[in-house]
Design a protein around this motif. Structure first.
Motif, PDB file in Angstrom:
ATOM      1  N   ILE A  53       0.843  -1.202   0.000  1.00  0.00           N
ATOM      2  CA  ILE A  53       0.000   0.000   0.000  1.00  0.00           C
ATOM      3  C   ILE A  53       0.875   1.247   0.000  1.00  0.00           C
ATOM      4  CG2 ILE A  53      -1.681   1.319   1.340  1.00  0.00           C
ATOM      5  CD1 ILE A  53      -2.738  -1.420   2.365  1.00  0.00           C
ATOM      6  N   GLY A  54       1.930   1.230   0.797  1.00  0.00           N
ATOM      7  CA  GLY A  54       2.813   2.381   0.863  1.00  0.00           C
ATOM      8  C   GLY A  54       3.547   2.630  -0.437  1.00  0.00           C
ATOM      9  N   ALA A  55       3.869   1.568  -1.160  1.00  0.00           N
ATOM     10  CA  ALA A  55       4.586   1.706  -2.423  1.00  0.00           C
ATOM     11  C   ALA A  55       3.676   2.200  -3.540  1.00  0.00           C
ATOM     12  CB  ALA A  55       5.222   0.375  -2.809  1.00  0.00           C
TER      13      ALA A  55
ATOM     14  N   ALA B 132      -2.077   0.050  -7.167  1.00  0.00           N
ATOM     15  CA  ALA B 132      -1.657  -1.295  -7.560  1.00  0.00           C
ATOM     16  C   ALA B 132      -2.057  -2.320  -6.511  1.00  0.00           C
ATOM     17  CB  ALA B 132      -0.141  -1.325  -7.774  1.00  0.00           C
ATOM     18  N   ALA B 133      -1.967  -1.942  -5.241  1.00  0.00           N
ATOM     19  CA  ALA B 133      -2.376  -2.852  -4.169  1.00  0.00           C
ATOM     20  C   ALA B 133      -3.865  -3.162  -4.261  1.00  0.00           C
ATOM     21  CB  ALA B 133      -2.041  -2.244  -2.809  1.00  0.00           C
ATOM     22  N   GLU B 134      -4.669  -2.138  -4.563  1.00  0.00           N
ATOM     23  CA  GLU B 134      -6.107  -2.356  -4.707  1.00  0.00           C
ATOM     24  C   GLU B 134      -6.414  -3.283  -5.877  1.00  0.00           C
ATOM     25  OE1 GLU B 134      -7.517   1.607  -5.138  1.00  0.00           O
ATOM     26  OE2 GLU B 134      -7.611   2.003  -2.979  1.00  0.00           O
ATOM     27  N   LEU B 135      -5.696  -3.086  -6.984  1.00  0.00           N
ATOM     28  CA  LEU B 135      -5.923  -3.936  -8.154  1.00  0.00           C
ATOM     29  C   LEU B 135      -5.525  -5.379  -7.900  1.00  0.00           C
ATOM     30  CD1 LEU B 135      -4.693  -1.534 -10.986  1.00  0.00           C
ATOM     31  CD2 LEU B 135      -7.056  -2.137 -10.405  1.00  0.00           C
ATOM     32  N   ASN B 136      -4.637  -5.583  -6.926  1.00  0.00           N
ATOM     33  CA  ASN B 136      -4.232  -6.942  -6.563  1.00  0.00           C
ATOM     34  C   ASN B 136      -5.109  -7.531  -5.469  1.00  0.00           C
ATOM     35  OD1 ASN B 136      -1.519  -8.000  -7.859  1.00  0.00           O
ATOM     36  ND2 ASN B 136      -1.300  -5.775  -7.628  1.00  0.00           N
ATOM     37  N   GLY B 137      -6.211  -6.858  -5.159  1.00  0.00           N
ATOM     38  CA  GLY B 137      -7.185  -7.414  -4.226  1.00  0.00           C
ATOM     39  C   GLY B 137      -6.917  -7.139  -2.760  1.00  0.00           C
ATOM     40  N   ILE B 138      -5.972  -6.250  -2.440  1.00  0.00           N
ATOM     41  CA  ILE B 138      -5.686  -5.929  -1.041  1.00  0.00           C
ATOM     42  C   ILE B 138      -6.723  -4.913  -0.545  1.00  0.00           C
ATOM     43  CG2 ILE B 138      -4.017  -4.913   0.561  1.00  0.00           C
ATOM     44  CD1 ILE B 138      -1.812  -5.854  -1.324  1.00  0.00           C
ATOM     45  N   PRO B 139      -7.411  -5.210   0.555  1.00  0.00           N
ATOM     46  CA  PRO B 139      -8.376  -4.252   1.116  1.00  0.00           C
ATOM     47  C   PRO B 139      -7.638  -3.089   1.780  1.00  0.00           C
ATOM     48  CG  PRO B 139      -8.224  -6.176   2.534  1.00  0.00           C
ATOM     49  CD  PRO B 139      -7.368  -6.466   1.332  1.00  0.00           C
ATOM     50  N   THR B 140      -7.232  -2.132   0.994  1.00  0.00           N
ATOM     51  CA  THR B 140      -6.336  -1.078   1.471  1.00  0.00           C
ATOM     52  C   THR B 140      -6.945  -0.258   2.601  1.00  0.00           C
ATOM     53  OG1 THR B 140      -7.138   0.418  -0.259  1.00  0.00           O
ATOM     54  CG2 THR B 140      -5.188  -0.914  -0.755  1.00  0.00           C
TER      55      THR B 140
END
Length: 340
Positions: free
Chosen positions: A213-215, A219-227
């Motif tokens: 998320i910090g990076a 992209a994190a959201e597109l990879n399915g991470i619940p940011t």
């Protein structure tokens, strides 16, 4: 709306392969430079001040005085991993240490109940910060500055400009005043929390998600991470640790006053920012943060023992913060140049 990025620039094994010893040392210097500097300062001050610096009394003093700053630096570090910043670590401790005392002296609550209430209020503050940043989409610097200022105003209102004093239980004093193996118990609190955070951030999915998320949050959201969930969780963790630091400060000072606490904000941020310049340069990390705090502790202790004036500590903290941000910015640009 991230406030800072998180990208590591430490050399990989492939980059080190084939280099001679000198080349490896030069390549690793930016990674472990602050660690070397810390030990260099310890050796230097031990030689120059043999009767006062390399003593158990000085070690106890450093660990006792800087344990709270270390906790606040670690608290500030957690949202930084997710690309946010939390300024309430400096403002919240003002209100929390006052409440830890006033809930006992004014309202007659048992000290464990008072401590739990303060910790829960720390959780609520973290949730509020998370909502402001992730739901209201306010920049984390502005959101936490506003929240922190409100907490400070509440501290002024609650105290009315007076000190909170009264007889507190010995068990409450023992939270901070106990010694184990000749060292203050607060040092062991910091060690336990440091190891726990290190394991979580380096070896669990939670840590990998926060760094992702910090990076790059998108992209994190597109990879399915619940940011949103993880960013709010980072602020909540920061809030709890700040509240814990407030409890320890109350146990140490035994009085509560609104003029105490704000001086911790700058060194806490310095420690956290320095943590992004060592061990894993360009990426906020736990052990780097501890090294950053130790640099401040050792440097200020040595300078003060040389007879440094009262203004030396804020001067040292401010200059170190500028240097830390400069190094972190250089590391980020270097990383970007290599990617290009």
């Amino acid at each position: 709306m991230p406030s800072i990025e998180s990208n590591a620039v430490e050399p990989t094994k492939d980059e080190l392969r084939g280099l001679n010893v000198l080349q490896k040392m030069l390549r690793l210097a930016p990674t472990y430079g602050l660690v070397i500097l810390m030990f260099g300062l310890i050796i230097l001050f031990s030689i120059l001040l043999p009767n006062t610096f390399p003593t158990m009394l000085n070690l106890r003093a450093i660990l006792s005085d800087k344990a709270i700053i270390a906790l606040l630096s670690l608290a500030a570090m957690i949202p930084m991993v997710a690309g946010r910043i939390d300024l309430t670590v400096g403002y919240g401790i003002v209100l929390w240490h006052i409440l830890a005392i006033s809930l006992q002296t004014m309202y007659g609550l048992p000290w464990p109940v008072a401590v739990v209430i303060v910790l829960l209020l720390g959780v609520l503050t973290g949730v509020l910060n998370g909502i402001l940043v992730e739901v209201a989409r306010i920049d984390s610097f502005i959101a936490t500055l506003g929240t922190g200022t409100i907490l400070y105003a509440l501290a002024l209102w609650h105290t009315g400009g007076r000190q909170m004093v009264g007889q507190l239980p010995d068990a409450f004093y023992a939270i901070n005043g106990t010694f184990i193996f000749g060292l203050p118990i607060t040092a062991f609190y910091v060690l336990a929390i440091t190891v726990t955070l290190w394991v979580i951030l380096e070896y669990t999915p939670i840590g990998r998600y926060l760094y992702a998320i910090g990076a790059n949050q998108r992209a994190a959201e597109l990879n399915g991470i619940p940011t949103r969930k993880f960013v709010v969780g980072a602020f909540v963790t920061s809030g709890v640790m700040t509240a814990l630091a407030g409890v320890l400060l109350a146990s140490k000072l035994r009085i509560g006053q609104a003029s105490v606490g704000l001086e911790f904000l700058l060194p806490a941020l310095v420690g956290a920012f320095l943590g992004s310049t060592t061990i894993k340069p360009g990426r906020v990390n736990v052990w780097g943060t501890i090294v950053g705090v130790m640099i401040l502790a050792v440097g200020i202790s040595g300078i003060q023992q040389f007879g440094g004036s009262f203004w030396v500590e804020p001067m040292f903290n401010g200059a170190t913060l500028l240097i830390a941000i400069g190094i972190a910015g250089y590391a980020q640009r270097k990383k970007g140049a290599k990617k290009a």
